[in-house]
Scaffold this motif. Structure first.
Motif, PDB file in Angstrom:
ATOM      1  N   LYS A  78       0.802  -1.220   0.000  1.00  0.00           N
ATOM      2  CA  LYS A  78       0.000   0.000   0.000  1.00  0.00           C
ATOM      3  C   LYS A  78       0.839   1.275   0.000  1.00  0.00           C
ATOM      4  O   LYS A  78       0.376   2.313  -0.467  1.00  0.00           O
ATOM      5  CB  LYS A  78      -0.919   0.003   1.230  1.00  0.00           C
ATOM      6  N   ALA A  79       2.042   1.225   0.538  1.00  0.00           N
ATOM      7  CA  ALA A  79       2.875   2.434   0.589  1.00  0.00           C
ATOM      8  C   ALA A  79       4.327   2.061   0.826  1.00  0.00           C
ATOM      9  O   ALA A  79       4.633   1.048   1.467  1.00  0.00           O
ATOM     10  CB  ALA A  79       2.398   3.373   1.695  1.00  0.00           C
ATOM     11  N   ILE A  80       5.218   2.892   0.287  1.00  0.00           N
ATOM     12  CA  ILE A  80       6.654   2.743   0.509  1.00  0.00           C
ATOM     13  C   ILE A  80       7.210   4.125   0.851  1.00  0.00           C
ATOM     14  O   ILE A  80       6.944   5.096   0.143  1.00  0.00           O
ATOM     15  CB  ILE A  80       7.363   2.170  -0.730  1.00  0.00           C
ATOM     16  N   ALA A  81       7.942   4.226   1.937  1.00  0.00           N
ATOM     17  CA  ALA A  81       8.469   5.511   2.400  1.00  0.00           C
ATOM     18  C   ALA A  81       9.987   5.493   2.408  1.00  0.00           C
ATOM     19  O   ALA A  81      10.607   4.531   2.876  1.00  0.00           O
ATOM     20  CB  ALA A  81       7.945   5.829   3.797  1.00  0.00           C
ATOM     21  N   THR A  82      10.583   6.544   1.880  1.00  0.00           N
ATOM     22  CA  THR A  82      12.040   6.746   1.943  1.00  0.00           C
ATOM     23  C   THR A  82      12.310   8.118   2.555  1.00  0.00           C
ATOM     24  O   THR A  82      11.380   8.868   2.874  1.00  0.00           O
ATOM     25  CB  THR A  82      12.674   6.674   0.541  1.00  0.00           C
ATOM     26  N   ALA A  83      13.588   8.458   2.677  1.00  0.00           N
ATOM     27  CA  ALA A  83      13.950   9.753   3.243  1.00  0.00           C
ATOM     28  C   ALA A  83      13.406  10.902   2.410  1.00  0.00           C
ATOM     29  O   ALA A  83      13.177  12.003   2.930  1.00  0.00           O
ATOM     30  CB  ALA A  83      15.469   9.859   3.353  1.00  0.00           C
ATOM     31  N   ALA A  84      13.164  10.659   1.118  1.00  0.00           N
ATOM     32  CA  ALA A  84      12.631  11.710   0.241  1.00  0.00           C
ATOM     33  C   ALA A  84      11.218  12.116   0.646  1.00  0.00           C
ATOM     34  O   ALA A  84      10.762  13.210   0.286  1.00  0.00           O
ATOM     35  CB  ALA A  84      12.640  11.230  -1.208  1.00  0.00           C
ATOM     36  N   ASP A  85      10.528  11.262   1.405  1.00  0.00           N
ATOM     37  CA  ASP A  85       9.170  11.577   1.844  1.00  0.00           C
ATOM     38  C   ASP A  85       9.142  12.395   3.129  1.00  0.00           C
ATOM     39  O   ASP A  85       8.076  12.873   3.533  1.00  0.00           O
ATOM     40  CB  ASP A  85       8.372  10.276   2.054  1.00  0.00           C
ATOM     41  N   MET A  86      10.287  12.556   3.774  1.00  0.00           N
ATOM     42  CA  MET A  86      10.355  13.363   4.994  1.00  0.00           C
ATOM     43  C   MET A  86      10.361  14.843   4.620  1.00  0.00           C
ATOM     44  O   MET A  86      10.861  15.221   3.556  1.00  0.00           O
ATOM     45  CB  MET A  86      11.613  13.021   5.785  1.00  0.00           C
ATOM     46  N   PRO A  87       9.807  15.710   5.472  1.00  0.00           N
ATOM     47  CA  PRO A  87       9.831  17.149   5.178  1.00  0.00           C
ATOM     48  C   PRO A  87      11.270  17.661   5.126  1.00  0.00           C
ATOM     49  O   PRO A  87      12.184  17.073   5.710  1.00  0.00           O
ATOM     50  CB  PRO A  87       9.069  17.767   6.363  1.00  0.00           C
ATOM     51  N   SER A  88      11.459  18.760   4.438  1.00  0.00           N
ATOM     52  CA  SER A  88      12.787  19.364   4.346  1.00  0.00           C
ATOM     53  C   SER A  88      13.175  19.991   5.678  1.00  0.00           C
ATOM     54  O   SER A  88      12.365  20.658   6.326  1.00  0.00           O
ATOM     55  CB  SER A  88      12.812  20.425   3.240  1.00  0.00           C
ATOM     56  N   ALA A  89      14.427  19.789   6.071  1.00  0.00           N
ATOM     57  CA  ALA A  89      14.930  20.376   7.319  1.00  0.00           C
ATOM     58  C   ALA A  89      15.568  21.738   7.090  1.00  0.00           C
ATOM     59  O   ALA A  89      15.951  22.413   8.052  1.00  0.00           O
ATOM     60  CB  ALA A  89      15.938  19.432   7.969  1.00  0.00           C
ATOM     61  N   GLY A  90      15.697  22.141   5.837  1.00  0.00           N
ATOM     62  CA  GLY A  90      16.304  23.437   5.544  1.00  0.00           C
ATOM     63  C   GLY A  90      17.739  23.512   6.033  1.00  0.00           C
ATOM     64  O   GLY A  90      18.542  22.619   5.781  1.00  0.00           O
ATOM     65  N   ASP A  91      18.059  24.577   6.750  1.00  0.00           N
ATOM     66  CA  ASP A  91      19.413  24.784   7.264  1.00  0.00           C
ATOM     67  C   ASP A  91      19.590  24.248   8.686  1.00  0.00           C
ATOM     68  O   ASP A  91      20.634  24.461   9.298  1.00  0.00           O
ATOM     69  CB  ASP A  91      19.765  26.282   7.244  1.00  0.00           C
ATOM     70  N   ASP A  92      18.572  23.590   9.214  1.00  0.00           N
ATOM     71  CA  ASP A  92      18.640  23.059  10.578  1.00  0.00           C
ATOM     72  C   ASP A  92      19.410  21.736  10.552  1.00  0.00           C
ATOM     73  O   ASP A  92      18.838  20.673  10.289  1.00  0.00           O
ATOM     74  CB  ASP A  92      17.223  22.856  11.128  1.00  0.00           C
ATOM     75  N   ILE A  93      20.710  21.799  10.839  1.00  0.00           N
ATOM     76  CA  ILE A  93      21.551  20.601  10.756  1.00  0.00           C
ATOM     77  C   ILE A  93      21.139  19.563  11.798  1.00  0.00           C
ATOM     78  O   ILE A  93      21.137  18.359  11.538  1.00  0.00           O
ATOM     79  CB  ILE A  93      23.035  20.987  10.927  1.00  0.00           C
ATOM     80  N   GLY A  94      20.784  20.026  13.001  1.00  0.00           N
ATOM     81  CA  GLY A  94      20.375  19.090  14.045  1.00  0.00           C
ATOM     82  C   GLY A  94      19.141  18.302  13.656  1.00  0.00           C
ATOM     83  O   GLY A  94      19.092  17.081  13.834  1.00  0.00           O
ATOM     84  N   LEU A  95      18.137  18.988  13.115  1.00  0.00           N
ATOM     85  CA  LEU A  95      16.916  18.314  12.676  1.00  0.00           C
ATOM     86  C   LEU A  95      17.204  17.405  11.491  1.00  0.00           C
ATOM     87  O   LEU A  95      16.686  16.286  11.395  1.00  0.00           O
ATOM     88  CB  LEU A  95      15.853  19.344  12.301  1.00  0.00           C
ATOM     89  N   LYS A  96      18.061  17.857  10.586  1.00  0.00           N
ATOM     90  CA  LYS A  96      18.439  17.041   9.431  1.00  0.00           C
ATOM     91  C   LYS A  96      19.079  15.735   9.888  1.00  0.00           C
ATOM     92  O   LYS A  96      18.785  14.660   9.359  1.00  0.00           O
ATOM     93  CB  LYS A  96      19.412  17.825   8.548  1.00  0.00           C
ATOM     94  N   ARG A  97      19.945  15.800  10.900  1.00  0.00           N
ATOM     95  CA  ARG A  97      20.629  14.605  11.369  1.00  0.00           C
ATOM     96  C   ARG A  97      19.664  13.660  12.086  1.00  0.00           C
ATOM     97  O   ARG A  97      19.788  12.443  12.006  1.00  0.00           O
ATOM     98  CB  ARG A  97      21.791  15.009  12.281  1.00  0.00           C
ATOM     99  N   ARG A  98      18.700  14.221  12.810  1.00  0.00           N
ATOM    100  CA  ARG A  98      17.707  13.381  13.482  1.00  0.00           C
ATOM    101  C   ARG A  98      16.844  12.647  12.466  1.00  0.00           C
ATOM    102  O   ARG A  98      16.534  11.460  12.638  1.00  0.00           O
ATOM    103  CB  ARG A  98      16.844  14.243  14.402  1.00  0.00           C
ATOM    104  N   ARG A  99      16.462  13.341  11.389  1.00  0.00           N
ATOM    105  CA  ARG A  99      15.678  12.684  10.342  1.00  0.00           C
ATOM    106  C   ARG A  99      16.516  11.653   9.607  1.00  0.00           C
ATOM    107  O   ARG A  99      16.012  10.621   9.172  1.00  0.00           O
ATOM    108  CB  ARG A  99      15.141  13.747   9.376  1.00  0.00           C
ATOM    109  N   GLN A 100      17.801  11.938   9.475  1.00  0.00           N
ATOM    110  CA  GLN A 100      18.712  10.994   8.822  1.00  0.00           C
ATOM    111  C   GLN A 100      18.785   9.687   9.585  1.00  0.00           C
ATOM    112  O   GLN A 100      18.972   8.620   8.999  1.00  0.00           O
ATOM    113  CB  GLN A 100      20.104  11.643   8.711  1.00  0.00           C
ATOM    114  N   ASN A 101      18.609   9.743  10.902  1.00  0.00           N
ATOM    115  CA  ASN A 101      18.640   8.515  11.696  1.00  0.00           C
ATOM    116  C   ASN A 101      17.337   7.737  11.570  1.00  0.00           C
ATOM    117  O   ASN A 101      17.320   6.515  11.752  1.00  0.00           O
ATOM    118  CB  ASN A 101      18.906   8.827  13.168  1.00  0.00           C
ATOM    119  N   ILE A 102      16.238   8.413  11.253  1.00  0.00           N
ATOM    120  CA  ILE A 102      14.953   7.737  11.078  1.00  0.00           C
ATOM    121  C   ILE A 102      14.931   6.973   9.760  1.00  0.00           C
ATOM    122  O   ILE A 102      14.556   5.801   9.702  1.00  0.00           O
ATOM    123  CB  ILE A 102      13.801   8.755  11.134  1.00  0.00           C
TER     124      ILE A 102
END
Length: 273
Positions: A78-102
Motif C-alpha cells: 500500500k505504501a513505501i516511504a524513503t527519506a525523500a518523503d520526509m519534510p525538508s529540514a532546511g538549514d537546521d543541521i540538528g533536525l536534518k541529522r535526526r531525520r537521517q537517523n529515522i
C-alpha cells in the motif's frame, strides 16, 4: 501513631517501616498475570496494515540509487516511504541529522540503519516487498572504536559536523565537554602512587525483552494517533511533531504496557515512518 524520623527521612510505625519490608499490591499486577494487559504489539483494529523496514547491511555506505518499482507493483503493498518523503529540514543541521537517523539519506552510518519503510496488507507481503527493493551501495571505510573514529585518518561520517570547542583534527567528535576542578598535575606530583590503566569495553545495549513497536493512524482530520511501547509519551509526541513538521496539538500518543526499556525506549525510531 506514626513517628517521623527526620534525620533519615523515613516514616516509622509501631511495627517499623510502613512500606519497606511489606508487600504492597501492584496496581498492574492482576492484568499482567491474567493476560489482560495490552502491550504495543497487541493493539489491533479493522483495516490494519503491517510495516517492515529495510535496513543497511553495511556499517558505512553511500546510497547511490534505490529502485522500488517491483516492490510497489506487488499485490498488497500500500505504501513505501524513503527519506525523500520526509519534510525538508532546511538549514537546521540538528533536525536534518535526526531525520537521517529515522530514514537514511545519502549515506548509511551503521549496520541496521533504516532506509525504507513498507506498508502492506500482511507482514508476509511487506517482507516479500523488502526482498524486491534494489539498493545500489558504494561501500565506504568504517571503524568500530571511538579512538579509531577520532583519528585524523578516520573516514568522516558527517561532512557538516564541526564542534568549535574541540580543537582536534577529527570531525567525528559530536560533542566536547571539559570539567576542571583543582590542580591535577599538582595532585599527581604529590601523590605517593599514580596508577594508569586503559580499559576497553564492548558496546552494550539494554536487555529489554519486548522489541520496539508502534501502530499509527493518520486520520482524515489530519490528526495522528500513535500506540507504542515507550517510556515517554510526551517525548514521542514532541519528536514526531518536529520530525514530521506536524502540529503537536494534532498528535496523540497512547503508551501501551512496556516490556522493559531501561532508557532504550525514550527516543523514537519507527514512529515517524
Amino acid at each position: 501513631m506514626t513517628n517521623r524520623n527526620y534525620e533519615h527521612n523515613v516514616v516509622l510505625t509501631k511495627g517499623g517501616y510502613d512500606v519497606i519490608g511489606t508487600r504492597p499490591i501492584r496496581p498492574d499486577g492482576a492484568d499482567k498475570v491474567t493476560g489482560r494487559a495490552l502491550y504495543g504489539a497487541d493493539f489491533s483494529t479493522v483495516g490494519l496494515l503491517h510495516g517492515k523496514t529495510l535496513r543497511s547491511p553495511h556499517a558505512h555506505a553511500r546510497i547511490k540509487s534505490i529502485d522500488t518499482k517491483e516492490a510497489e507493483s506487488l499485490y498488497g503493498v500500500k505504501a513505501i516511504a524513503t527519506a525523500a518523503d520526509m519534510p525538508s529540514a532546511g538549514d537546521d543541521i540538528g533536525l536534518k541529522r535526526r531525520r537521517q537517523n529515522i530514514l537514511a539519506s545519502g549515506k548509511t552510518l551503521y549496520k541496521g540503519h533504516a532506509i525504507i519503510g513498507v506498508a502492506a496488507t500482511s507482514a508476509h507481503v511487506a517482507e516479500q516487498a523488502l526482498s524486491l527493493i534494489k539498493v545500489d551501495y558504494e561501500v565506504l571505510p568504517s571503524v568500530t572504536t571511538a579512538p579509531d573514529a577520532m583519528a585524523e585518518s578516520a573516514p568522516n561520517l558527517h561532512d557538516d559536523l564541526y564542534v568549535e570547542e574541540y580543537h582536534g583534527d577529527s570531525k567525528n567528535v559530536g560533542e566536547y565537554l571539559r570539567h576542571e576542578l583543582g590542580d591535577v598535575e599538582d595532585a599527581f606530583s604529590s601523590a605517593d602512587v599514580v596508577v594508569e590503566r586503559d580499559f576497553h569495553m564492548k558496546t552494550v545495549h539494554q536487555g529489554y525483552i519486548e522489541p520496539h513497536n508502534v501502530t499509527a493512524l493518520w486520520n482524515k482530520d489530519d490528526r495522528i494517533h500513535i500506540w507504542t511501547s515507550t517510556q515517554g509519551s510526551f517525548a514521542v509526541r514532541t519528536d514526531v511533531s518536529e520530525l514530521l513538521s506536524h502540529d503537536e496539538s494534532k498528535i496523540r500518543v497512547i503508551p501501551m504496557e512496556i516490556g522493559g526499556g531501561f532508557g532504550g525506549k525514550i527516543n523514537v525510531y519507527e514512529e515517524p515512518v
